[in-house]
Scaffold this motif. Structure first.
Motif, PDB file in Angstrom:
ATOM      1  N   HIS A 160       0.838  -1.236  -0.119  1.00 22.15           N
ATOM      2  CA  HIS A 160       0.005  -0.117   0.025  1.00 22.15           C
ATOM      3  C   HIS A 160       0.880   1.256  -0.097  1.00 22.15           C
ATOM      4  CE1 HIS A 160      -3.912   2.077   0.769  1.00 22.15           C
ATOM      5  NE2 HIS A 160      -3.083   2.898   1.469  1.00 22.15           N
ATOM      6  N   HIS A 161       1.732   1.085   0.704  1.00 18.48           N
ATOM      7  CA  HIS A 161       2.636   2.531   1.021  1.00 18.48           C
ATOM      8  C   HIS A 161       3.940   2.678   0.235  1.00 18.48           C
ATOM      9  CE1 HIS A 161       0.135   4.349   3.936  1.00 18.48           C
ATOM     10  NE2 HIS A 161      -0.003   3.073   4.522  1.00 18.48           N
ATOM     11  N   GLU A 162       4.292   1.412  -0.188  1.00 10.54           N
ATOM     12  CA  GLU A 162       5.894   1.487  -0.834  1.00 10.54           C
ATOM     13  C   GLU A 162       5.758   0.894  -2.171  1.00 10.54           C
ATOM     14  OE1 GLU A 162       8.387   2.459   0.832  1.00 10.54           O
ATOM     15  OE2 GLU A 162       7.542   2.585   2.730  1.00 10.54           O
ATOM     16  N   GLY A 163       4.611   0.713  -2.615  1.00  8.34           N
ATOM     17  CA  GLY A 163       4.181   0.647  -4.081  1.00  8.34           C
ATOM     18  C   GLY A 163       4.499  -0.947  -4.550  1.00  8.34           C
ATOM     19  N   LEU A 164       4.784  -1.954  -3.670  1.00 12.34           N
ATOM     20  CA  LEU A 164       5.612  -3.103  -4.110  1.00 12.34           C
ATOM     21  C   LEU A 164       4.353  -3.993  -4.634  1.00 12.34           C
ATOM     22  CD1 LEU A 164       7.770  -1.971  -2.331  1.00 12.34           C
ATOM     23  CD2 LEU A 164       8.132  -4.640  -1.468  1.00 12.34           C
ATOM     24  N   THR A 165       4.664  -4.796  -5.461  1.00 12.90           N
ATOM     25  CA  THR A 165       3.749  -6.060  -6.066  1.00 12.90           C
ATOM     26  C   THR A 165       3.495  -6.857  -4.717  1.00 12.90           C
ATOM     27  OG1 THR A 165       5.415  -7.252  -7.183  1.00 12.90           O
ATOM     28  CG2 THR A 165       4.473  -5.734  -8.458  1.00 12.90           C
ATOM     29  N   LEU A 166       2.637  -7.961  -4.836  1.00 16.34           N
ATOM     30  CA  LEU A 166       2.206  -8.824  -3.912  1.00 16.34           C
ATOM     31  C   LEU A 166       3.525  -9.753  -3.821  1.00 16.34           C
ATOM     32  CD1 LEU A 166       0.862 -10.514  -1.880  1.00 16.34           C
ATOM     33  CD2 LEU A 166      -0.240 -11.802  -3.703  1.00 16.34           C
ATOM     34  N   GLU A 167       4.186 -10.216  -4.968  1.00 20.54           N
ATOM     35  CA  GLU A 167       5.314 -11.013  -4.921  1.00 20.54           C
ATOM     36  C   GLU A 167       6.701 -10.392  -4.427  1.00 20.54           C
ATOM     37  OE1 GLU A 167       6.696 -12.117  -8.814  1.00 20.54           O
ATOM     38  OE2 GLU A 167       8.034 -13.552  -8.389  1.00 20.54           O
ATOM     39  N   GLU A 168       6.687  -9.098  -4.574  1.00 23.44           N
ATOM     40  CA  GLU A 168       7.848  -8.359  -4.245  1.00 23.44           C
ATOM     41  C   GLU A 168       7.605  -8.106  -2.579  1.00 23.44           C
ATOM     42  OE1 GLU A 168       8.705  -5.157  -7.879  1.00 23.44           O
ATOM     43  OE2 GLU A 168       7.422  -4.609  -6.371  1.00 23.44           O
ATOM     44  N   ALA A 169       6.498  -8.046  -2.340  1.00 27.20           N
ATOM     45  CA  ALA A 169       6.422  -7.878  -0.759  1.00 27.20           C
ATOM     46  C   ALA A 169       6.472  -9.339  -0.019  1.00 27.20           C
ATOM     47  CB  ALA A 169       4.904  -7.394  -0.616  1.00 27.20           C
ATOM     48  N   VAL A 170       6.359 -10.238  -0.725  1.00 21.34           N
ATOM     49  CA  VAL A 170       6.545 -11.413   0.013  1.00 21.34           C
ATOM     50  C   VAL A 170       8.057 -11.777   0.073  1.00 21.34           C
ATOM     51  CG1 VAL A 170       6.569 -14.078  -0.446  1.00 21.34           C
ATOM     52  CG2 VAL A 170       4.233 -12.727  -0.709  1.00 21.34           C
ATOM     53  N   THR A 171       8.646 -11.297  -1.084  1.00 19.68           N
ATOM     54  CA  THR A 171      10.166 -11.194  -0.838  1.00 19.68           C
ATOM     55  C   THR A 171      11.009 -10.478   0.162  1.00 19.68           C
ATOM     56  OG1 THR A 171      10.243 -11.820  -3.388  1.00 19.68           O
ATOM     57  CG2 THR A 171      12.331 -10.923  -2.244  1.00 19.68           C
ATOM     58  N   GLU A 172      10.446  -9.250   0.346  1.00 21.83           N
ATOM     59  CA  GLU A 172      10.777  -8.390   1.331  1.00 21.83           C
ATOM     60  C   GLU A 172      10.480  -9.033   2.728  1.00 21.83           C
ATOM     61  OE1 GLU A 172      12.472  -5.132   3.386  1.00 21.83           O
ATOM     62  OE2 GLU A 172      12.851  -5.870   1.363  1.00 21.83           O
ATOM     63  N   VAL A 173       9.202  -9.333   2.819  1.00 21.74           N
ATOM     64  CA  VAL A 173       9.071  -9.845   4.347  1.00 21.74           C
ATOM     65  C   VAL A 173       9.942 -11.029   4.678  1.00 21.74           C
ATOM     66  CG1 VAL A 173       7.319 -10.875   5.986  1.00 21.74           C
ATOM     67  CG2 VAL A 173       6.564  -9.179   4.389  1.00 21.74           C
ATOM     68  N   ARG A 174      10.242 -11.864   3.488  1.00 21.93           N
ATOM     69  CA  ARG A 174      11.108 -13.136   3.819  1.00 21.93           C
ATOM     70  C   ARG A 174      12.641 -12.608   4.175  1.00 21.93           C
ATOM     71  NH1 ARG A 174      11.102 -18.597   2.172  1.00 21.93           N
ATOM     72  NH2 ARG A 174      13.356 -19.292   2.308  1.00 21.93           N
ATOM     73  N   ARG A 175      12.839 -11.561   3.219  1.00 18.87           N
ATOM     74  CA  ARG A 175      14.205 -11.142   3.789  1.00 18.87           C
ATOM     75  C   ARG A 175      14.464 -10.577   5.318  1.00 18.87           C
ATOM     76  NH1 ARG A 175      16.777  -6.808   4.711  1.00 18.87           N
ATOM     77  NH2 ARG A 175      15.172  -5.332   4.463  1.00 18.87           N
ATOM     78  N   ARG A 176      13.327  -9.888   5.515  1.00 16.32           N
ATOM     79  CA  ARG A 176      13.375  -9.385   6.889  1.00 16.32           C
ATOM     80  C   ARG A 176      13.449 -10.436   7.915  1.00 16.32           C
ATOM     81  NH1 ARG A 176      10.968  -3.773   7.739  1.00 16.32           N
ATOM     82  NH2 ARG A 176      11.145  -2.723   5.890  1.00 16.32           N
ATOM     83  N   VAL A 177      12.887 -11.634   7.750  1.00 13.58           N
ATOM     84  CA  VAL A 177      12.599 -12.813   8.545  1.00 13.58           C
ATOM     85  C   VAL A 177      13.688 -13.378   8.660  1.00 13.58           C
ATOM     86  CG1 VAL A 177      11.530 -15.236   8.795  1.00 13.58           C
ATOM     87  CG2 VAL A 177      10.327 -13.386   8.328  1.00 13.58           C
ATOM     88  N   GLU A 178      14.627 -13.709   7.376  1.00  9.02           N
ATOM     89  CA  GLU A 178      15.942 -14.148   7.492  1.00  9.02           C
ATOM     90  C   GLU A 178      17.039 -13.318   8.164  1.00  9.02           C
ATOM     91  OE1 GLU A 178      16.228 -14.926   3.259  1.00  9.02           O
ATOM     92  OE2 GLU A 178      15.357 -16.905   3.197  1.00  9.02           O
ATOM     93  N   GLU A 179      16.952 -12.031   8.118  1.00  9.56           N
ATOM     94  CA  GLU A 179      17.556 -10.983   8.742  1.00  9.56           C
ATOM     95  C   GLU A 179      17.729 -11.207  10.169  1.00  9.56           C
ATOM     96  OE1 GLU A 179      17.230  -6.739   8.532  1.00  9.56           O
ATOM     97  OE2 GLU A 179      18.876  -7.049   6.982  1.00  9.56           O
ATOM     98  N   CYS A 180      16.444 -11.367  10.629  1.00  9.96           N
ATOM     99  CA  CYS A 180      16.201 -11.772  12.075  1.00  9.96           C
ATOM    100  C   CYS A 180      17.050 -13.006  12.702  1.00  9.96           C
ATOM    101  CB  CYS A 180      14.583 -12.142  12.304  1.00  9.96           C
ATOM    102  SG  CYS A 180      13.681 -10.427  12.408  1.00  9.96           S
ATOM    103  N   ILE A 181      17.026 -13.958  11.820  1.00 13.34           N
ATOM    104  CA  ILE A 181      17.567 -15.162  12.215  1.00 13.34           C
ATOM    105  C   ILE A 181      19.072 -15.014  12.162  1.00 13.34           C
ATOM    106  CG2 ILE A 181      18.155 -17.604  11.698  1.00 13.34           C
ATOM    107  CD1 ILE A 181      15.532 -17.473   9.994  1.00 13.34           C
ATOM    108  N   ALA A 182      19.778 -14.723  11.372  1.00 13.70           N
ATOM    109  CA  ALA A 182      21.138 -14.054  11.273  1.00 13.70           C
ATOM    110  C   ALA A 182      21.321 -13.275  12.483  1.00 13.70           C
ATOM    111  CB  ALA A 182      21.685 -13.303   9.960  1.00 13.70           C
ATOM    112  N   GLU A 183      20.800 -11.984  12.703  1.00 15.00           N
ATOM    113  CA  GLU A 183      21.204 -11.233  13.850  1.00 15.00           C
ATOM    114  C   GLU A 183      21.103 -11.755  15.148  1.00 15.00           C
ATOM    115  OE1 GLU A 183      19.124  -7.505  13.223  1.00 15.00           O
ATOM    116  OE2 GLU A 183      19.931  -7.016  11.092  1.00 15.00           O
ATOM    117  N   PHE A 184      19.909 -12.692  15.297  1.00 18.35           N
ATOM    118  CA  PHE A 184      19.779 -13.301  16.470  1.00 18.35           C
ATOM    119  C   PHE A 184      20.850 -14.099  16.830  1.00 18.35           C
ATOM    120  CE2 PHE A 184      18.698 -17.337  19.018  1.00 18.35           C
ATOM    121  CZ  PHE A 184      18.437 -16.595  20.056  1.00 18.35           C
TER     122      PHE A 184
END
Length: 363
Positions: free
Chosen positions: A265-289
């Motif tokens: 809604h706010h960043e103009g991402l497509t559904l596919e791009e949004a899924v990729t970005e959320v997944r990236r943040r999830v994986e980043e959480c694991i690495a930083e943990f």
């Protein structure tokens, strides 16, 4: 891809489930071994009975859906080492939380602003004086009061006050969600992340690590960068992985609170791009943990100063940090085992089959 959900299960059979490739996280499957509290079979049975006793779900819904929702599995995989009575209180409270979340959703869907406002104030009051609400006419309030009386019995007044402060904030965050959803307001990414930390109750689940470890953790330790960061990352992982898994369900239900929805809604991402970005943040959480976990364990080692008190605190902090790690695996498998996320199997993708509309006050 098929993976064993309980490679070392206490149950007589091993459950094997399919994890969709878009949701598969090999690092969780290989580096975060799943554990299960040995009390789990009894826990499941007693929480099922508690839901019936407190009238939080109708008998037919409990019979058909309670075990499949896997609420007790989630808690039994997190609070490893907790005394049985502590784990039982946490599991019942967790089940209540899910029922409350469903009531909130129904209040939004049916525009029951008055009913929600009344419930909101009743929960605030019950949080501060739970014994006065054990026989409240609304089963949701009475069940909450019962949970609070039990949870408040394990540690001291300071922990109780901290927990209450944190949950008051959660109630108010749910009110902000009610406002957003009934007005169709999609929060910005930053607004959403701040709100999500409250509605997912990050601090609550972290607070409950302490009675599980039989020890109140001093503020100086809780605020240490390593400990605080490890706790936050474990919860952020859970919240964002939940968003990733529940995105189809929440789009179907016209939800506005999901990281993916905010990105679209706010960043103009497509559904596919949004899924990729959320997944990236999830994986980043694991690495930083993994980095923060080492800092927290190092902190715990330093607390063992040769005194009995130091040794006990060191052990408690290590137990809390170990369970932060367990949160990753138990959350991961919960999302692939629980009927709560099997939206494609529902007759109505916007209405969970385990929700009873009449029980929620609908006419």
């Amino acid at each position: 891809m098929f993976v064993p959900a309980f490679p070392h299960s206490t149950s007589p059979t091993t459950t094997v489930i399919a994890v969709p490739p878009a949701l598969s996280l090999p690092v969780i499957e290989t580096d975060f071994p799943r554990q299960l509290h040995p009390y789990w079979p009894r826990l499941q049975e007693k929480t099922r009975s508690w839901l019936l006793e407190k009238r939080l779900m109708p008998a037919d819904k409990v019979e058909e859906y309670a075990d499949g929702l896997c609420y007790t599995d989630l808690m039994a995989g997190y609070y490893i080492g907790a005394p049985d009575e502590v784990l039982q209180a946490i599991a019942d409270y967790s089940a209540w939380f899910f029922v409350w979340d469903d009531r909130h959703d129904r209040d939004v869907i049916h525009r029951r602003a008055t009913a929600w406002r009344q419930l909101r104030f009743q929960l605030h009051t019950a949080l501060d004086s739970p014994r006065d609400h054990l026989h409240h006419r609304d089963p949701l309030v009475a069940g909450f009061a019962d949970s609070m009386v039990r949870l408040y019995s394990f540690l001291g007044k300071k922990w109780n006050a901290r927990f209450a402060c944190h949950f008051h904030a959660v109630i108010e965050a749910y009110d902000r969600e009610f406002h957003n959803r009934t007005r169709g307001i999609v929060p910005t990414v930053e607004e959403y992340l701040e709100l999500r930390r409250l509605t997912f109750a990050h601090r609550i689940w972290t607070d409950l690590l302490e009675p599980s470890a039989r020890h109140e953790i001093p503020a100086g330790v809780r605020e240490h960068p390593g400990y605080r960061r490890a706790a936050l990352l474990s919860q952020e992982f859970a919240a964002w992985y939940n968003d990733l898994c529940s995105l189809p369900k929440e789009i179907a239900g016209d939800e506005v609170h999901n990281l993916g929805i905010s990105l679209i809604h706010h960043e103009g991402l497509t559904l596919e791009e949004a899924v990729t970005e959320v997944r990236r943040r999830v994986e980043e959480c694991i690495a930083e943990f993994l980095v923060a976990e080492k800092e927290a364990v190092h902190l715990a080692d330093g607390l063992a100063d040769g005194t009995r008190a130091g040794h006990e605190l060191s052990d408690a902090v290590k137990a809390c940090v170990a369970n932060m790690r367990n949160w990753f695996s138990t959350v991961y498998w919960f999302h692939h085992e629980s009927g709560r996320y099997r939206v494609d199997s529902w007759d109505d993708r916007s209405t969970p089959p385990y929700v009873n509309n009449e029980a929620a006050g609908e006419k």
